[in-house]
Design an enzyme around this catalytic site. Structure first.
Site, PDB file in Angstrom:
ATOM      1  N   ASP A 120       0.793  -1.224   0.000  1.00 49.48           N
ATOM      2  CA  ASP A 120       0.000   0.000   0.000  1.00 49.48           C
ATOM      3  C   ASP A 120       0.829   1.279   0.000  1.00 49.48           C
ATOM      4  O   ASP A 120       0.303   2.360   0.298  1.00 49.48           O
ATOM      5  CB  ASP A 120      -0.946   0.008   1.219  1.00 49.48           C
ATOM      6  CG  ASP A 120      -2.091  -0.977   1.035  1.00 49.48           C
ATOM      7  OD1 ASP A 120      -2.655  -1.021  -0.087  1.00 49.48           O
ATOM      8  OD2 ASP A 120      -2.433  -1.685   1.998  1.00 49.48           O
ATOM      9  N   ASP A 180      -7.236  -3.943  -5.475  1.00 55.50           N
ATOM     10  CA  ASP A 180      -6.821  -2.637  -4.928  1.00 55.50           C
ATOM     11  C   ASP A 180      -5.386  -2.272  -5.338  1.00 55.50           C
ATOM     12  O   ASP A 180      -5.028  -1.103  -5.439  1.00 55.50           O
ATOM     13  CB  ASP A 180      -6.871  -2.648  -3.388  1.00 55.50           C
ATOM     14  CG  ASP A 180      -8.050  -3.389  -2.797  1.00 55.50           C
ATOM     15  OD1 ASP A 180      -8.497  -4.388  -3.392  1.00 55.50           O
ATOM     16  OD2 ASP A 180      -8.512  -2.977  -1.718  1.00 55.50           O
TER      17      ASP A 180
END
Ligand code: NAG
Ligand code: NAG
Ligand code: NAG
Length: 414
Positions: A120, A180
């Site tokens: 991330d 994602d």
């Protein structure tokens, strides 16, 4: 950079309160500024120790996360987006103060830049330090993004041809990729361009290609999670983590898919990525209910539960698509504006109490601008009040980013 694209479109579009809405803008600013300056003492905002993530529906205050959480970059990111806007139009908070707040809120996050235990870093580093580098040319910020791109690239596996999402890079068993992860590729492409390291962009393109081939169904919808076999590279399972079921389409996952494919197209000009984004966008838009605000999953039995963050991510993603492929302006521009308008109409939180001059917020109220975000509502999981119907820091981030894109197109009153 969006602002260089200058005013082109206008008139025929149905510009609503959002597109020329200084009232809305002030309300957003009041929420963000109120949260950013909450701890201010003797004129100084102290070094943050927690970062806003979500506001549960029955509360007003944000729940904060420690600096290592995946969402921490978004709050400083919203401050950078407001700073970006302030360079084009006069806001009630000065550019100087917004820049200072953005730097204060992002500074401790720099410690994340060399982490190889998360996929991330795009959200955590690029969405704040990346704006700093782009908007101010700050050399430290630019180097920070570079270092994070190098760290993220360590999670790439040349057999699966993807970047690993969950787990440790030394794990020889499971190898998961979530949709994602498409959102972290922009950082690799940007760093590759800035530092002339094509290994980084090759990794991004390889990940995007593999994801395009494996994560999308023929109707343009997506699975959330895929497992890969690290020895053969084969996909061994397709399922959900945050969505309704393994065969359903989780709305925010679909939103990440659209935006991420536009990003891959922007940097490669490979039309297969654009076509994939378009098909995914058409699936998303066709699945919206009459009021235009997405349910949290396209296949969940209708309970009325929304995810406003999916809507704002797609609004920004569609405007990104129009920026990169202007031939699609007629098809998507109005749809993006509608997504913004409809989301604000349904889910704007009660305004903060503030005075205009000097700008001072006496009661923020519900800390996020938008309500009705859903983090997760998978029926197999144990849900808490935090899982659904919340304010989400990233819902607000992409709303502001989408509005900045409209401003850059000359569609938001300057
Ligand atoms: C949005 O959230 C608020 C606060 O939790 C709730 O009262 C309202 O019913 C929600 N609206 C929708 C459409 O879900
Ligand atoms: C760049 O950002 C750092 C904080 O990350 C700051 O200390 C420095 O003064 C900035 N440089 C310039 C030239 O503004
Ligand atoms: C370019 O990126 C690759 C992948 O992370 C890295 O191994 C390599 O050291 C980088 N090259 C330079 C010159 O930084």
């Amino acid at each position: 950079m969006y602002f260089l694209r200058a005013a082109v479109v206008a008139i025929a579009l149905q510009l609503s309160g959002v597109a020329n809405g200084d009232v809305i803008e002030d309300r957003i600013l009041a929420k963000i500024y109120g949260v950013a300056t909450k701890g201010k003492t003797n004129g100084v905002v102290p070094t943050p120790t927690g970062w806003p993530e979500y506001v549960i529906g029955t509360a007003t205050s944000y729940t904060y996360q420690s600096s290592g959480a995946w969402t921490t970059g978004f709050f400083p990111g919203t401050l950078w987006l407001l700073y970006q806007r302030s360079l084009t139009k006069t806001l009630k908070v000065s550019s100087v103060e917004l820049l200072s707040l953005a730097r204060t809120w992002q500074a401790p996050l720099r410690a994340n830049k060399d982490r190889t235990d998360t996929h991330d870093l795009g959200f955590m580093i690029h969405d704040c330090f990346g704006w700093d580098a782009i908007l101010t040319g700050n050399a430290t910020a630019r180097q920070t993004v570079h270092d994070a791109a190098i760290a993220l690239s360590q999670r790439y596996n040349s057999v699966t041809k993807t970047i690993r999402s969950w787990g440790s890079i030394s794990d020889t068993g499971s190898f998961t990729v979530i949709i994602d992860n498409m959102m972290n590729l922009g950082m690799l492409y940007w760093a590759a361009q800035q530092f002339g390291n094509t290994t980084l962009s090759d990794i991004a393109t390889s990940h995007a290609t593999t994801t395009m081939n494996n994560h999308f169904r023929t109707d343009g919808s997506t699975w959330h999670v895929l497992n890969y076999n690290q020895v053969t590279g084969a996909v061994t399972a397709k399922y959900t983590n945050q969505g309704y079921s393994d065969s359903s389409t989780w709305a925010r996952g679909q939103a990440w898919a659209i935006y991420g494919m536009v990003s891959a197209y922007r940097w490669t000009k490979n039309t297969a990525f654009l076509d994939t984004a378009i098909k995914a966008a058409d699936y998303f838009l066709a699945g919206l209910p009459a009021d235009g605000v997405p349910y949290w999953d396209f296949n969940a039995p209708v309970t009325g539960l929304r995810d406003t963050s999916a809507g704002t991510i797609v609004a920004s993603g569609l405007l990104y698509l129009v920026e990169q492929a202007p031939a699609y302006k007629d098809k998507y521009l109005q749809r993006a504006i509608d997504l913004i308008d409809d989301t604000i109409a349904l889910s704007q939180s009660p305004p903060a109490v503030y005075t205009a001059s000097p700008f001072a917020v006496s009661d923020i109220g519900f800390n996020a601008f938008l309500m009705n975000g859903t983090i997760d509502n998978n029926p197999a999981k144990t849900h808490t009040a935090a899982s659904s119907n919340t304010g989400l820091v990233y819902g607000d981030y992409y709303l502001i980013e989408a509005q900045n894109r409209l401003l850059g197109m000359g569609l938001l009153a300057a």
